[in-house]
Design a protein around this motif. Structure first.
Motif, PDB file in Angstrom:
ATOM      1  N   LEU A 237     -10.449  11.741  14.525  1.00 29.12           N
ATOM      2  CA  LEU A 237      -9.509  11.869  15.635  1.00 29.12           C
ATOM      3  C   LEU A 237      -9.323  10.552  16.366  1.00 29.12           C
ATOM      4  N   GLU A 238     -10.431   9.882  16.629  1.00 33.38           N
ATOM      5  CA  GLU A 238     -10.371   8.628  17.376  1.00 33.38           C
ATOM      6  C   GLU A 238      -9.551   7.580  16.645  1.00 33.38           C
ATOM      7  N   THR A 239      -9.672   7.536  15.316  1.00 28.96           N
ATOM      8  CA  THR A 239      -8.999   6.504  14.530  1.00 28.96           C
ATOM      9  C   THR A 239      -7.536   6.833  14.245  1.00 28.96           C
TER      10      THR A 239
ATOM     11  N   LYS B  97       5.728  -5.900   4.915  1.00 26.26           N
ATOM     12  CA  LYS B  97       4.360  -5.400   4.964  1.00 26.26           C
ATOM     13  C   LYS B  97       4.301  -4.059   5.648  1.00 26.26           C
ATOM     14  N   ASP B  98       3.425  -3.170   5.165  1.00 28.14           N
ATOM     15  CA  ASP B  98       3.277  -1.827   5.739  1.00 28.14           C
ATOM     16  C   ASP B  98       2.967  -1.947   7.229  1.00 28.14           C
ATOM     17  N   ASP B  99       3.592  -1.062   8.001  1.00 28.55           N
ATOM     18  CA  ASP B  99       3.340  -1.078   9.444  1.00 28.55           C
ATOM     19  C   ASP B  99       1.907  -0.713   9.725  1.00 28.55           C
TER      20      ASP B  99
ATOM     21  N   ILE C 235       0.839  -1.192   0.000  1.00 28.51           N
ATOM     22  CA  ILE C 235       0.000   0.000   0.000  1.00 28.51           C
ATOM     23  C   ILE C 235       0.877   1.246   0.000  1.00 28.51           C
ATOM     24  N   HIS C 236       1.973   1.194   0.744  1.00 25.45           N
ATOM     25  CA  HIS C 236       2.861   2.350   0.856  1.00 25.45           C
ATOM     26  C   HIS C 236       3.407   2.765  -0.508  1.00 25.45           C
TER      27      HIS C 236
ATOM     28  N   LYS D 282      -3.250   4.538   8.891  1.00 25.11           N
ATOM     29  CA  LYS D 282      -2.538   4.627  10.164  1.00 25.11           C
ATOM     30  C   LYS D 282      -1.021   4.581  10.025  1.00 25.11           C
ATOM     31  N   ASN D 283      -0.544   4.099   8.900  1.00 26.39           N
ATOM     32  CA  ASN D 283       0.900   3.959   8.710  1.00 26.39           C
ATOM     33  C   ASN D 283       1.565   5.333   8.704  1.00 26.39           C
ATOM     34  N   PRO D 284       2.405   5.656   9.704  1.00 29.31           N
ATOM     35  CA  PRO D 284       3.039   6.979   9.753  1.00 29.31           C
ATOM     36  C   PRO D 284       4.017   7.235   8.612  1.00 29.31           C
TER      37      PRO D 284
END
Length: 377
Positions: free
Chosen positions: A224-226, A375-377, A56-57, A172-174
């Motif tokens: 925000l929560e996610t 795999k993407d973090d 995905i990255h 979510k992956n930074p």
């Protein structure tokens, strides 16, 4: 984000008249933008989507590069061709931050002017919008929204909550740069909608706003929560226009706007309340501040703390445009010169239409050993 509307008939309010030259130039712009979008999507779109099976990255990096080049033509049209002045004020926007953007929705083209800011910060391909699902049905453009991973909603929280959570969870992956743009009003501003909003606010004891609509808070709280753990900040952007608010075709034909003013306030993510109730109250208060800013803009003609921003590079814009035209020319030649390429384009269109309609976003195949290890973090 709304569907484009026709040009208004009252040309006296427009910054520039719609003369034959502007009409002809606008029609050329429409043909260029649609033809380049179609060819890029047909030849590069399926590959960008299928690359997600591996990573995905890297799929997002490829998508942001190629389609970021195409998106760069819009700020070039606005500022260099149409001569629209974009004025920034408030806080500076650092590069390389993952951010949530909350914006007021004056008209149907507000979202397009975020590209002017993002292009200056090297983040043009990383903007993701939350938009209404009917826009995904637009031919060609709807496919592009899907490839760029814009998040479509039906404006029914019972169904939107699940869709939003699923899509937001993939960001979510930074390692993946992200500008997530949200229009909490849910629709563009009109006097009729404003009266309904003020009536509702008075009934429930919320601030009565005159220049913005009362924001819908649940989508903001879910964002925000996610993604709170991966966001660096929330950017509160307030957009205003000199004279009157433009529509899509006003931009295409270059008759409006004369000036776009964007006020920016950066709020570190740690300064945003963690509970949903407090975050909702915080958002409502931000829109009260927006309302005051827009009132001041009406009387003063500008936002406070106006600051110079770097100008778009004409040379870089022309280079980007040249690359897009060159790729489109090559793809067009291949399509009409080789039957195999024509078949590919036909299958690509069917594939893009299918995955857009079914909201399909492939995930990495864990059965591949080299993918599993990276795999993407």
């Amino acid at each position: 984000m709304e569907v484009c509307r026709p040009l208004k008939t009252d040309d006296k309010l427009k910054h520039r008249p719609l003369n034959p030259y502007r009409f002809f130039r606008g029609m050329i712009c429409l043909v260029v933008f649609l033809s380049t979008a179609f060819m890029l999507l047909a030849y590069l779109g399926p590959g960008a989507v299928l690359l997600r099976y591996l990573s995905i990255h890297y799929s997002r990096k490829a998508t942001s590069f190629f389609f970021g080049l195409w998106l760069s033509m819009w700020p070039f049209l606005f500022e260099k061709v149409n001569g629209t002045k974009v004025v920034f004020s408030g806080d500076n926007v650092p590069r390389k931050e993952r951010i949530l953007i909350i914006v007021n929705h004056r008209t149907e083209v507000d979202w397009m002017y975020l590209w002017d800011l993002a292009m200056r910060k090297g983040c043009l391909g990383y903007i993701k919008y939350i938009l209404k699902s009917s826009l995904m049905k637009l031919p060609v453009l709807g496919w592009g929204f899907h490839v760029l991973e814009f998040i479509s909603v039906d404006r029914k929280w019972e169904t939107d909550e699940t869709i939003l959570h699923q899509m937001l969870s993939t960001f979510k992956n930074p390692r993946d740069p992200l500008w997530l743009a949200l229009f909490p009003e849910g629709t563009d501003f009109t006097e009729e909608k404003c009266e309904k909003s003020k009536k509702f606010a008075a009934e429930v004891g919320l601030p009565v706003l005159t220049n913005v609509l009362l924001p819908k808070t649940r989508g903001f709280c879910l964002c925000l929560e996610t993604l709170r753990g991966s966001f660096d900040a929330v950017y509160d952007l307030t957009i205003a226009y000199k004279r009157q608010c433009p529509f899509f075709l006003d931009n295409v034909f270059g008759v409006d706007p004369s000036e776009v003013h964007i006020h920016i306030q950066r709020i570190p993510i740690n300064n945003i309340p963690t509970s949903n109730a407090e975050a909702a109250a915080w958002l409502t208060n931000r829109f009260k501040v927006k309302d005051e800013l827009l009132s001041d803009f009406k009387s003063q003609g500008q936002f406070p703390d106006q600051k110079p921003e770097e100008q778009l590079s004409t040379l870089q814009s022309l280079l980007n445009f040249t690359v897009i035209i060159a790729l489109t020319t090559i793809f067009t030649y291949l399509t009409f010169s080789y039957k195999l390429c024509m078949v590919y384009v036909s299958l690509a269109c069917l594939y893009l239409a299918y995955i857009t309609h079914c909201k399909i976003f492939p995930m990495p195949l864990e059965i591949l050993p080299f993918v599993k290890g990276k795999k993407d973090d």
